[in-house]
Scaffold this motif. Structure first.
Motif, PDB file in Angstrom:
ATOM      1  N   THR A 152     -11.580  89.965  17.006  1.00 38.26           N
ATOM      2  CA  THR A 152     -11.368  88.784  18.086  1.00 38.26           C
ATOM      3  C   THR A 152     -11.014  87.319  17.543  1.00 38.26           C
ATOM      4  N   GLY A 153     -11.347  87.280  16.118  1.00 40.64           N
ATOM      5  CA  GLY A 153     -10.915  86.031  15.311  1.00 40.64           C
ATOM      6  C   GLY A 153     -12.246  85.308  15.241  1.00 40.64           C
ATOM      7  N   ASP A 154     -13.399  85.818  15.627  1.00 37.20           N
ATOM      8  CA  ASP A 154     -14.831  85.216  15.535  1.00 37.20           C
ATOM      9  C   ASP A 154     -14.811  84.351  14.253  1.00 37.20           C
ATOM     10  N   PRO A 155     -15.050  85.458  13.261  1.00 29.24           N
ATOM     11  CA  PRO A 155     -15.524  84.808  11.792  1.00 29.24           C
ATOM     12  C   PRO A 155     -14.494  83.627  11.491  1.00 29.24           C
ATOM     13  N   ALA A 156     -13.072  83.789  11.652  1.00 25.77           N
ATOM     14  CA  ALA A 156     -12.306  82.793  11.459  1.00 25.77           C
ATOM     15  C   ALA A 156     -12.450  81.490  11.935  1.00 25.77           C
ATOM     16  N   LYS A 157     -12.926  81.649  13.364  1.00 22.76           N
ATOM     17  CA  LYS A 157     -13.022  80.552  14.082  1.00 22.76           C
ATOM     18  C   LYS A 157     -14.395  79.641  13.494  1.00 22.76           C
ATOM     19  N   PHE A 177      -6.332  78.252  13.445  1.00 24.84           N
ATOM     20  CA  PHE A 177      -5.126  78.796  13.336  1.00 24.84           C
ATOM     21  C   PHE A 177      -5.353  80.528  13.306  1.00 24.84           C
ATOM     22  N   LEU A 178      -5.872  80.820  12.536  1.00 25.74           N
ATOM     23  CA  LEU A 178      -6.266  82.317  12.455  1.00 25.74           C
ATOM     24  C   LEU A 178      -6.958  82.892  13.638  1.00 25.74           C
ATOM     25  N   PHE A 179      -7.807  82.092  13.962  1.00 21.10           N
ATOM     26  CA  PHE A 179      -8.494  82.324  15.531  1.00 21.10           C
ATOM     27  C   PHE A 179      -7.516  82.668  16.624  1.00 21.10           C
ATOM     28  N   GLN A 180      -6.840  81.740  16.859  1.00 26.13           N
ATOM     29  CA  GLN A 180      -5.584  81.508  18.129  1.00 26.13           C
ATOM     30  C   GLN A 180      -4.624  82.682  17.740  1.00 26.13           C
ATOM     31  N   MET A 181      -4.183  83.025  16.330  1.00 23.45           N
ATOM     32  CA  MET A 181      -3.318  84.204  16.237  1.00 23.45           C
ATOM     33  C   MET A 181      -3.773  85.196  16.772  1.00 23.45           C
ATOM     34  N   GLN A 182      -5.099  85.718  16.251  1.00 24.31           N
ATOM     35  CA  GLN A 182      -5.871  87.124  16.435  1.00 24.31           C
ATOM     36  C   GLN A 182      -5.924  86.941  18.178  1.00 24.31           C
ATOM     37  N   ALA A 183      -6.579  85.727  18.833  1.00 28.75           N
ATOM     38  CA  ALA A 183      -6.718  85.772  20.141  1.00 28.75           C
ATOM     39  C   ALA A 183      -5.366  86.004  20.987  1.00 28.75           C
ATOM     40  N   MET A 184      -4.444  85.501  20.527  1.00 31.57           N
ATOM     41  CA  MET A 184      -3.186  85.551  21.203  1.00 31.57           C
ATOM     42  C   MET A 184      -2.415  87.124  21.188  1.00 31.57           C
ATOM     43  N   VAL A 185      -2.672  87.725  20.004  1.00 32.66           N
ATOM     44  CA  VAL A 185      -2.278  89.149  19.768  1.00 32.66           C
ATOM     45  C   VAL A 185      -3.137  89.999  20.679  1.00 32.66           C
ATOM     46  N   ASN A 186      -4.465  89.953  20.514  1.00 30.78           N
ATOM     47  CA  ASN A 186      -5.394  90.520  21.269  1.00 30.78           C
ATOM     48  C   ASN A 186      -5.079  90.505  22.838  1.00 30.78           C
ATOM     49  N   ILE A 187      -4.779  89.222  23.354  1.00 25.61           N
ATOM     50  CA  ILE A 187      -4.676  88.796  24.672  1.00 25.61           C
ATOM     51  C   ILE A 187      -3.521  89.708  25.146  1.00 25.61           C
ATOM     52  N   GLY A 241     -19.866  95.878  21.859  1.00 20.69           N
ATOM     53  CA  GLY A 241     -20.873  96.314  21.098  1.00 20.69           C
ATOM     54  C   GLY A 241     -21.313  95.021  20.373  1.00 20.69           C
ATOM     55  N   CYS A 242     -21.013  93.874  20.263  1.00 23.12           N
ATOM     56  CA  CYS A 242     -21.314  92.768  19.534  1.00 23.12           C
ATOM     57  C   CYS A 242     -21.205  91.660  20.105  1.00 23.12           C
ATOM     58  N   PRO A 243     -22.464  90.557  19.797  1.00 22.34           N
ATOM     59  CA  PRO A 243     -22.526  89.608  20.461  1.00 22.34           C
ATOM     60  C   PRO A 243     -21.485  88.555  20.230  1.00 22.34           C
ATOM     61  N   HIS A 244     -20.825  88.717  19.103  1.00 20.84           N
ATOM     62  CA  HIS A 244     -19.997  87.903  18.670  1.00 20.84           C
ATOM     63  C   HIS A 244     -18.612  87.984  19.301  1.00 20.84           C
ATOM     64  N   CYS A 245     -18.028  89.074  19.348  1.00 18.29           N
ATOM     65  CA  CYS A 245     -17.112  89.435  20.199  1.00 18.29           C
ATOM     66  C   CYS A 245     -17.328  89.098  21.705  1.00 18.29           C
ATOM     67  N   GLU A 282     -14.082  82.152  24.873  1.00 16.46           N
ATOM     68  CA  GLU A 282     -12.836  81.418  24.342  1.00 16.46           C
ATOM     69  C   GLU A 282     -11.515  81.920  24.299  1.00 16.46           C
ATOM     70  N   TYR A 283     -11.392  83.059  25.095  1.00 16.83           N
ATOM     71  CA  TYR A 283     -10.252  83.610  25.529  1.00 16.83           C
ATOM     72  C   TYR A 283      -9.526  83.194  26.579  1.00 16.83           C
ATOM     73  N   PRO A 284     -10.502  82.878  27.772  1.00 20.77           N
ATOM     74  CA  PRO A 284      -9.806  82.492  29.048  1.00 20.77           C
ATOM     75  C   PRO A 284      -8.744  81.235  28.893  1.00 20.77           C
ATOM     76  N   GLN A 285      -8.969  80.105  28.017  1.00 21.45           N
ATOM     77  CA  GLN A 285      -8.111  79.149  27.967  1.00 21.45           C
ATOM     78  C   GLN A 285      -6.900  79.344  27.444  1.00 21.45           C
ATOM     79  N   LEU A 286      -6.776  80.682  26.898  1.00 20.89           N
ATOM     80  CA  LEU A 286      -5.659  80.943  25.886  1.00 20.89           C
ATOM     81  C   LEU A 286      -4.818  82.074  26.814  1.00 20.89           C
ATOM     82  N   GLY A 287      -5.468  82.334  27.928  1.00 20.62           N
ATOM     83  CA  GLY A 287      -4.740  83.405  28.854  1.00 20.62           C
ATOM     84  C   GLY A 287      -5.716  84.662  29.139  1.00 20.62           C
ATOM     85  N   GLY A 288      -6.576  84.761  28.333  1.00 22.86           N
ATOM     86  CA  GLY A 288      -7.324  86.116  28.550  1.00 22.86           C
ATOM     87  C   GLY A 288      -8.570  85.935  29.335  1.00 22.86           C
TER      88      GLY A 288
END
Lengths: 298, 433
Positions: free
Chosen positions: A98-103, A109-119, A133-137, A144-150
């Motif tokens: 999801t990009g959580d550890p990067a964020k 940068f890395l977080f948003q790259m991951q987010a956009m690909v996943n979205i 299965g994970c509180p971080h995900c 954090e995904y809604p603002q990016l379109g997810g």
């Protein structure tokens, strides 16, 4: 992931940051799982090919996918979903961090790259509802995904379990009894303080015939396991002791037999803490999903 | 008449100096970056009423909560009495509210006295907790000489002010009984009547003490007002706006940097054109001026109580990180930047920054982002946001993350997982059983 009983799980996980890992090796589970049903895990791709849309997407997460101990939690969640007959699917190899550890580490940068690909992937399958299965995900997808379109309805697996118990779909009389056991729940930061989910994990434990005890530091006062904020992937800073050792002090103080966790990272850290205190014979660390599976004899 | 003129001069000077120094703090806060917190006014008023006015987050520590509420209520309510003192001072009257308020006046003065005693008891207890019991929360690397003295000065001044207030009333009580001069029968004195026997019996001496305490009390309050901008005690003012402008989103939710969104979109889709060129700036925060005004308001609101640090898992286990130090460093640095502007003009830059000169990298990397600090703060200060912004600077501007984190970044980028596993093996868990 080949974890051995001596030494720290986190250290092994850290070493795996650098190593190429043999991936074909089959690893024996430490805890024998009862196999009443054969587990069939459908993927979104298969479902889509058959023209079906599952009710819910199970977001497994990196730890749930690769960490040997966490894989058992993943399979437990699948067992629960399969048992209640809920239509679900996973992304399989299409899932990515999801990009959580990067964020948390500051790499936006890395977080948003991951987010956009996943979205892109999630929206491609028109996903509406996600269980993680994970509180971080969970936190990342939900907040954090809604603002990016997810935009998805995201729940954590403990919330799903609570819901299934409330609906009467999960009953505890068929499985292992926890009678006489002292169980305590370790609040995951990104469920508890992060998202005010304090009751769902406890509700899943309240149905057991066990003694529920709270640690001195619980709920909003809960002490972190030490893995958050990308600490899982780095050496801790210089200090007097490990945070996980400090945390297991709390469990020892109330003489808990089982520390229930709801996060794969907490799982690693808490197990390290138990090992440090040489309490492996007295204290078991189990995920709420695993406890539910045992209690329901799945 | 002379007394009235002197009083007016003192009052005007006090108000002028306070406004000037409070204005400097306001200017310093506004050196921060923009942030829109004008949304949801209804919810903001609610949270301010509950958390700031109602002190709901103090109850986690009941002893401190009860004592603090005594001082807080005492401070607010006794200020009603200060209003009377101001009017008496300006117009040369004596207990001007006693006539219009009638019997209510007695009740009011009586309750002020009870509160004054509770404030006294609380302040003495707080001094004891700091200096005799030496509670761990009040020590730490950041609690150097000034923060420790500051805390003691505040308590000491409050003790002096309350003592003067009660002594003044005790004299008044005695003078009223003697029907001395203009001392009309007014008020009730449940506490000060008890100390009255300790005072001299001559009317002249009593009047001198009464006037002395009156002047000491009011000049003391005005001096204390002017001490606030130099002290952690400024929280009595900023607590309210600071809680009003709290973060309303879930604690786990971090901001998504919009500048990054534009760059990432442009990277993934070459045809994407960003809405309009936003200010270049830097990613994250290197200096206090890279932080938002809310981060800076947080720093001036901090009263150094140490609840954040006492629950910080990193601090508990002996790491260097202390969320309280993050806040104090931020405040000290932005104050220094402000002082530089006053001395050398707007464009002056010294060769210092918040990162490295105040906050070390070791502190920043010790954070587990667990939100225990933000949850513990009674006035919703957010040290975690500052830590995150500074990590962002270190990672995105300097590429200076710890090596193991760089490995993790590389793995996420190449394999879609923080570990070095092939993404093709991501679904193998389903076959393992």
């Amino acid at each position: 992931m080949n974890s051995i009983n001596s030494g720290s799980d986190k250290r092994i996980i850290m070493e795996e940051l650098n190593q190429d890992i043999p991936t074909t090796e089959t690893i024996k589970s430490e805890i024998e799982d009862s196999k009443s049903e054969i587990l069939v895990v459908p993927t979104m791709a298969q479902m889509a090919a058959e023209g079906k849309t599952p009710e819910i997407l199970f977001w497994v997460g990196c730890a749930g996918s690769f960490d040997e101990r966490a894989q058992k939690i993943t399979r437990s969640i699948c067992k629960i979903l399969q048992h209640v007959g809920m239509s679900y699917a996973v992304l399989g190899t299409e899932e990515s961090c999801t990009g959580d550890p990067a964020k948390r580490a500051g790499n936006e940068f890395l977080f948003q790259m991951q987010a956009m690909v996943n979205i892109d992937v999630l929206n491609g399958y028109a996903v509406k509802k996600i269980v993680t299965g994970c509180p971080h995900c969970f936190n990342t997808l939900k907040n954090e995904y809604p603002q990016l379109g997810g935009n998805y309805d995201v729940i954590h697996h403990t919330q799903l379990i609570q819901q299934l118990i409330d609906e009467g779909k999960l009953k505890t009389q068929d499985g292992e009894s926890f009678k006489g056991k002292k169980i305590t729940y370790h609040d995951a930061c990104y469920l508890g303080r992060g998202n005010n989910v304090y009751e769902a994990p406890r509700a899943a434990l309240e149905v057991l015939d066990a003694e529920l005890v709270e640690m001195k530091r619980c709920k909003s006062n809960g002490l972190c396991c030490g893995a958050g904020g990308a600490q899982m992937f780095k050496e801790p800073e210089k200090g007097k002791r490990e945070i996980s050792d400090e945390r297991i002090d709390d469990a020892i103080a109330i003489q808990a037999n089982i520390v229930a966790s709801a996060c794969p990272f907490c799982m690693t850290m808490l197990r390290d803490g138990v090992k440090h205190h040489e309490k492996e014979d007295e204290i078991q660390v189990l995920d709420i999903a695993e406890i539910t599976v045992k209690a329901n004899g799945l | 008449m002379i007394a009235q003129i002197i009083f007016l001069l003192i009052l005007a000077t006090a108000v002028f100096l306070f406004s000037k120094n409070a204005g400097k703090i306001r200017r310093n806060i506004l050196l921060g970056k923009d942030l829109d917190r004008s949304d949801n006014p209804a919810e903001r008023w609610k949270i301010m009423t509950k958390v700031a006015l109602g002190q709901s987050k103090m109850v986690k520590r009941p002893v401190a909560a009860v004592m603090h509420i005594f001082i807080y209520v005492g401070f607010v309510i006794i200020n009603l009495e200060v209003l009377e003192i101001m009017i008496d001072g300006l117009f040369g009257s004596h207990r001007i509210f006693s006539k219009p308020l009638g019997s209510l006046y007695g009740l009011l003065i009586g309750s002020f006295e009870v509160l004054a005693l509770l404030v006294l008891v609380s302040c003495v207890t707080f001094l004891a907790r700091r200096n005799i019991l030496k509670l761990k929360r009040f020590s730490g690397v950041e609690m150097k000489e000034w923060p420790k003295s500051d805390a003691n000065y505040i308590l000491f001044i409050e003790i002096l002010l309350m003592t003067a207030f009660l002594t003044m009333n005790a004299c008044d009580y005695k003078l009223q009984a003697m029907h001395f001069s203009h001392y009309i029968k007014a008020g009730s004195f449940p506490i000060s009547s008890l100390i009255a026997p300790l005072l001299p019996s001559s009317g002249e001496a009593l009047e001198m003490i009464e006037r002395g305490c009156w002047w000491f009390h009011i000049v003391g309050i005005l001096a204390f007002l002017n001490y606030l901008p130099y002290s952690k005690h400024f929280h009595i003012i900023l607590a309210f706006p600071n809680v009003y402008y709290s973060k309303l989103t879930p604690k786990g939710q971090f901001t998504n940097m919009p500048t990054v969104t534009n760059e990432v979109k442009a990277m993934l889709d070459p045809s994407f054109t960003p809405p309009e060129a936003t200010e270049p700036g830097r990613f994250g925060a290197k200096d206090a001026t890279d932080l938002t005004w809310k981060n800076l308001m947080d720093s001036y609101t901090c009263t150094e109580c140490g609840r954040c640090t006492s629950v910080c898992p990193a601090n508990i286990t002996g790491k260097l990180l202390s969320p309280r130090k993050i806040m104090m460093d931020t405040r000290d640095r932005i104050t220094e930047v402000g002082n530089n502007i006053d001395k050398h003009g707007k464009d002056y830059t010294d060769d210092k920054t918040l990162l490295d000169n105040y906050i070390t990298r070791e502190e920043l990397w010790a954070c587990t982002t667990c939100n225990a600090c933000t949850d513990a703060c009674p006035v919703n200060i957010d040290p975690l946001n500052i830590i995150t912004e500074m990590r962002r600077y270190i990672v995105m501007e300097e590429s200076q993350a710890p090596a193991s984190l760089n490995n993790m970044f590389g793995n996420v980028e190449n394999n879609g997982a923080p570990w070095k596993y092939s993404s093709a093996d991501r679904f193998n868990w389903a076959d393992h059983e």
